[in-house]
Design a protein around this motif. Sequence first.
Motif, PDB file in Angstrom:
ATOM      1  N   ILE A  39       0.839  -1.198   0.000  1.00  0.00           N
ATOM      2  CA  ILE A  39       0.000   0.000   0.000  1.00  0.00           C
ATOM      3  C   ILE A  39       0.874   1.248   0.000  1.00  0.00           C
ATOM      4  O   ILE A  39       1.833   1.350   0.764  1.00  0.00           O
ATOM      5  CB  ILE A  39      -0.933   0.037   1.227  1.00  0.00           C
ATOM      6  N   ALA A  40       0.511   2.228  -0.832  1.00  0.00           N
ATOM      7  CA  ALA A  40       1.319   3.442  -0.967  1.00  0.00           C
ATOM      8  C   ALA A  40       0.931   4.511   0.046  1.00  0.00           C
ATOM      9  O   ALA A  40       0.730   5.679  -0.295  1.00  0.00           O
ATOM     10  CB  ALA A  40       1.204   3.996  -2.385  1.00  0.00           C
ATOM     11  N   TYR A  41       0.782   4.118   1.303  1.00  0.00           N
ATOM     12  CA  TYR A  41       0.624   5.057   2.409  1.00  0.00           C
ATOM     13  C   TYR A  41       1.876   4.974   3.273  1.00  0.00           C
ATOM     14  O   TYR A  41       2.335   3.879   3.608  1.00  0.00           O
ATOM     15  CB  TYR A  41      -0.597   4.723   3.272  1.00  0.00           C
ATOM     16  N   VAL A  42       2.387   6.132   3.642  1.00  0.00           N
ATOM     17  CA  VAL A  42       3.590   6.203   4.474  1.00  0.00           C
ATOM     18  C   VAL A  42       3.194   6.696   5.855  1.00  0.00           C
ATOM     19  O   VAL A  42       2.362   7.611   5.987  1.00  0.00           O
ATOM     20  CB  VAL A  42       4.627   7.154   3.845  1.00  0.00           C
ATOM     21  N   THR A  43       3.758   6.122   6.893  1.00  0.00           N
ATOM     22  CA  THR A  43       3.507   6.581   8.254  1.00  0.00           C
ATOM     23  C   THR A  43       4.832   6.936   8.914  1.00  0.00           C
ATOM     24  O   THR A  43       5.874   6.376   8.573  1.00  0.00           O
ATOM     25  CB  THR A  43       2.763   5.512   9.080  1.00  0.00           C
ATOM     26  N   ALA A  44       4.768   7.900   9.821  1.00  0.00           N
ATOM     27  CA  ALA A  44       5.980   8.343  10.507  1.00  0.00           C
ATOM     28  C   ALA A  44       5.609   8.865  11.882  1.00  0.00           C
ATOM     29  O   ALA A  44       4.462   9.251  12.144  1.00  0.00           O
ATOM     30  CB  ALA A  44       6.700   9.433   9.709  1.00  0.00           C
ATOM     31  N   ASP A  45       6.589   8.889  12.768  1.00  0.00           N
ATOM     32  CA  ASP A  45       6.348   9.372  14.131  1.00  0.00           C
ATOM     33  C   ASP A  45       6.452  10.889  14.218  1.00  0.00           C
ATOM     34  O   ASP A  45       5.901  11.492  15.135  1.00  0.00           O
ATOM     35  CB  ASP A  45       7.360   8.730  15.095  1.00  0.00           C
ATOM     36  N   GLY A  46       7.165  11.524  13.268  1.00  0.00           N
ATOM     37  CA  GLY A  46       7.360  12.968  13.290  1.00  0.00           C
ATOM     38  C   GLY A  46       6.737  13.633  12.085  1.00  0.00           C
ATOM     39  O   GLY A  46       6.393  12.995  11.092  1.00  0.00           O
ATOM     40  N   ARG A  47       6.612  14.949  12.180  1.00  0.00           N
ATOM     41  CA  ARG A  47       6.022  15.757  11.106  1.00  0.00           C
ATOM     42  C   ARG A  47       7.132  16.415  10.316  1.00  0.00           C
ATOM     43  O   ARG A  47       7.949  17.154  10.857  1.00  0.00           O
ATOM     44  CB  ARG A  47       5.116  16.824  11.733  1.00  0.00           C
ATOM     45  N   THR A  48       7.168  16.125   9.022  1.00  0.00           N
ATOM     46  CA  THR A  48       8.171  16.702   8.126  1.00  0.00           C
ATOM     47  C   THR A  48       7.466  17.275   6.908  1.00  0.00           C
ATOM     48  O   THR A  48       6.651  16.596   6.288  1.00  0.00           O
ATOM     49  CB  THR A  48       9.190  15.635   7.674  1.00  0.00           C
ATOM     50  N   GLU A  49       7.777  18.532   6.575  1.00  0.00           N
ATOM     51  CA  GLU A  49       7.167  19.151   5.403  1.00  0.00           C
ATOM     52  C   GLU A  49       7.723  18.533   4.122  1.00  0.00           C
ATOM     53  O   GLU A  49       8.921  18.321   3.989  1.00  0.00           O
ATOM     54  CB  GLU A  49       7.449  20.656   5.387  1.00  0.00           C
ATOM     55  N   THR A  50       6.833  18.220   3.193  1.00  0.00           N
ATOM     56  CA  THR A  50       7.216  17.781   1.862  1.00  0.00           C
ATOM     57  C   THR A  50       6.119  18.176   0.891  1.00  0.00           C
ATOM     58  O   THR A  50       4.928  18.030   1.210  1.00  0.00           O
ATOM     59  CB  THR A  50       7.455  16.261   1.787  1.00  0.00           C
ATOM     60  N   PRO A  51       6.473  18.691  -0.281  1.00  0.00           N
ATOM     61  CA  PRO A  51       5.434  19.018  -1.259  1.00  0.00           C
ATOM     62  C   PRO A  51       4.863  17.788  -1.953  1.00  0.00           C
ATOM     63  O   PRO A  51       3.868  17.891  -2.675  1.00  0.00           O
ATOM     64  CB  PRO A  51       6.173  19.908  -2.259  1.00  0.00           C
ATOM     65  N   PHE A  52       5.483  16.633  -1.725  1.00  0.00           N
ATOM     66  CA  PHE A  52       5.139  15.449  -2.508  1.00  0.00           C
ATOM     67  C   PHE A  52       4.132  14.526  -1.825  1.00  0.00           C
ATOM     68  O   PHE A  52       3.787  13.473  -2.358  1.00  0.00           O
ATOM     69  CB  PHE A  52       6.416  14.678  -2.852  1.00  0.00           C
ATOM     70  N   ALA A  53       3.660  14.910  -0.648  1.00  0.00           N
ATOM     71  CA  ALA A  53       2.656  14.109   0.061  1.00  0.00           C
ATOM     72  C   ALA A  53       1.856  15.019   0.975  1.00  0.00           C
ATOM     73  O   ALA A  53       2.374  16.015   1.491  1.00  0.00           O
ATOM     74  CB  ALA A  53       3.321  12.998   0.867  1.00  0.00           C
ATOM     75  N   THR A  54       0.590  14.666   1.184  1.00  0.00           N
ATOM     76  CA  THR A  54      -0.270  15.383   2.114  1.00  0.00           C
ATOM     77  C   THR A  54      -0.210  14.693   3.465  1.00  0.00           C
ATOM     78  O   THR A  54      -0.360  13.465   3.546  1.00  0.00           O
ATOM     79  CB  THR A  54      -1.717  15.409   1.606  1.00  0.00           C
ATOM     80  N   ALA A  55       0.024  15.464   4.514  1.00  0.00           N
ATOM     81  CA  ALA A  55       0.193  14.892   5.845  1.00  0.00           C
ATOM     82  C   ALA A  55      -1.104  14.963   6.647  1.00  0.00           C
ATOM     83  O   ALA A  55      -1.819  15.971   6.618  1.00  0.00           O
ATOM     84  CB  ALA A  55       1.307  15.618   6.592  1.00  0.00           C
ATOM     85  N   TYR A  56      -1.382  13.900   7.370  1.00  0.00           N
ATOM     86  CA  TYR A  56      -2.525  13.823   8.283  1.00  0.00           C
ATOM     87  C   TYR A  56      -2.038  13.360   9.646  1.00  0.00           C
ATOM     88  O   TYR A  56      -1.117  12.533   9.750  1.00  0.00           O
ATOM     89  CB  TYR A  56      -3.565  12.824   7.760  1.00  0.00           C
ATOM     90  N   GLU A  57      -2.675  13.883  10.684  1.00  0.00           N
ATOM     91  CA  GLU A  57      -2.385  13.417  12.034  1.00  0.00           C
ATOM     92  C   GLU A  57      -3.397  12.340  12.392  1.00  0.00           C
ATOM     93  O   GLU A  57      -4.613  12.561  12.326  1.00  0.00           O
ATOM     94  CB  GLU A  57      -2.458  14.570  13.032  1.00  0.00           C
ATOM     95  N   ILE A  58      -2.928  11.168  12.751  1.00  0.00           N
ATOM     96  CA  ILE A  58      -3.795  10.025  13.042  1.00  0.00           C
ATOM     97  C   ILE A  58      -4.308  10.135  14.475  1.00  0.00           C
ATOM     98  O   ILE A  58      -3.524  10.310  15.420  1.00  0.00           O
ATOM     99  CB  ILE A  58      -3.043   8.708  12.836  1.00  0.00           C
ATOM    100  N   THR A  59      -5.608  10.022  14.638  1.00  0.00           N
ATOM    101  CA  THR A  59      -6.207  10.086  15.972  1.00  0.00           C
ATOM    102  C   THR A  59      -6.650   8.726  16.490  1.00  0.00           C
ATOM    103  O   THR A  59      -6.676   8.506  17.704  1.00  0.00           O
ATOM    104  CB  THR A  59      -7.418  11.031  15.976  1.00  0.00           C
ATOM    105  N   ASP A  60      -6.992   7.821  15.577  1.00  0.00           N
ATOM    106  CA  ASP A  60      -7.487   6.502  15.998  1.00  0.00           C
ATOM    107  C   ASP A  60      -7.099   5.451  14.974  1.00  0.00           C
ATOM    108  O   ASP A  60      -7.079   5.715  13.765  1.00  0.00           O
ATOM    109  CB  ASP A  60      -9.011   6.514  16.134  1.00  0.00           C
TER     110      ASP A  60
END
Length: 405
Positions: free
Chosen positions: A310-331
């Motif tokens: 699956i082409a979803y990336v997850t990370a523990d920190g927030r990093t700006e990139t123009p190549f992906a939209t970032a979401y904060e996971i709540t659940d």
Amino acid sequence: MHDPLAALLTPEGQALLAELRDHSPADELALATRLRRDHPAALVSAALGQARLRQRAAAKFGADAARMYFTPDGVEQATRAAVAAHRAARFAALGVTRVADLCCGIGGDAVALARAGIAVLAVDRDPAAVAAARANAAALGVAELVDVRCAEVGDADISGYDAVFIDPARRIGGGAPGGRGRVFDPEAYSPPLSWAVEVAGRVSHAALKVAPGIPHEAVPDAAEAEWVSDAGDVKEAVLWFGAAPDAVSPGVRRATLLPAGATLTGRGLPDPAPGPVGRYLYEPDGAVIRAHLVAEVAEQVGGRLLDATIAYVTADGRTETPFATAYEITDVLPFHVKKLRALLRERGVGSVTVKKRGSAVEPEELRRRLKLTGPTTVSCTIFLTRVAGAPTVLLARPAGPDPAT
């Protein structure tokens, strides 16, 4: 040769088009009846048809559409103006001054090239498309740089041109939109990709437009493949030929995101390993996914995949990139409609955006089954996906800016 637009280019035709510029389709029958009292019925029909096409084309051409001329196929198949301008700028950066635009259609790319200061030979075998291309060059003030000819592209003399742009037809069938189908085999293009590659070898530089879904194994080794998105929607892929430092790189895969123009090139990174769900989810742009550059994005954000497929990336920190939209996971919860509905009701959610990768569930069907009753001002994003192979639901909200910036 008969010019199918000739009547519309007369003073009477121009006056009709001006009157129809902002007409409402709902009023078209009454409008047509009134106009036919003072104008030939055939001219009124032609003007109404052109006015409808201009309204449809506004999404691709913006304000220019109100001055341009189209065919039904031309509206559907023409390159979006922002994408054509990007390609023209790349040609100009290569030092190209004369381009043969083969399969020019209604001339959208030819106009963009001319606006970049490049002389263009525009060739198409469709008389209606050629008439529109010629009229568009004149209407947009670049006629002196665009030589439009009606001919088979295989008969075009491209000697004296330092580049070619080829946009082959990639649809079959005709009539209503439902009667048309996309062609996925590059050798079934008209003309086929192998012919276009051979022509590309005759000039210093070339760009061949192909379907975004072209298999990577079908991309010639000598080509740089660029996938282009505009406002998040993947619009096309282009194969670039010609050696120029930092401009065209054979074998490289590139994703370009418009309107900002951010571009990402592949470095042959291995696929990132999957891992546990972190605080953030990054949804790569479609052009990044098509170009197989998810690994490059994962490296940028220090992330990992939710699932190996699956082409979803997850990370523990927030990093700006123009190549992906970032979401904060709540659940994070296993897929279960009743439990998801109960959780959303508990939080008073009344509006959801549903995204999915690796799930057979249809977003509209899920929305119906959720039966949300909260205020629409309370919203969240639902991701239907897999985590380590298991069907999973992620609730998220758009992430704020990188706190480190």
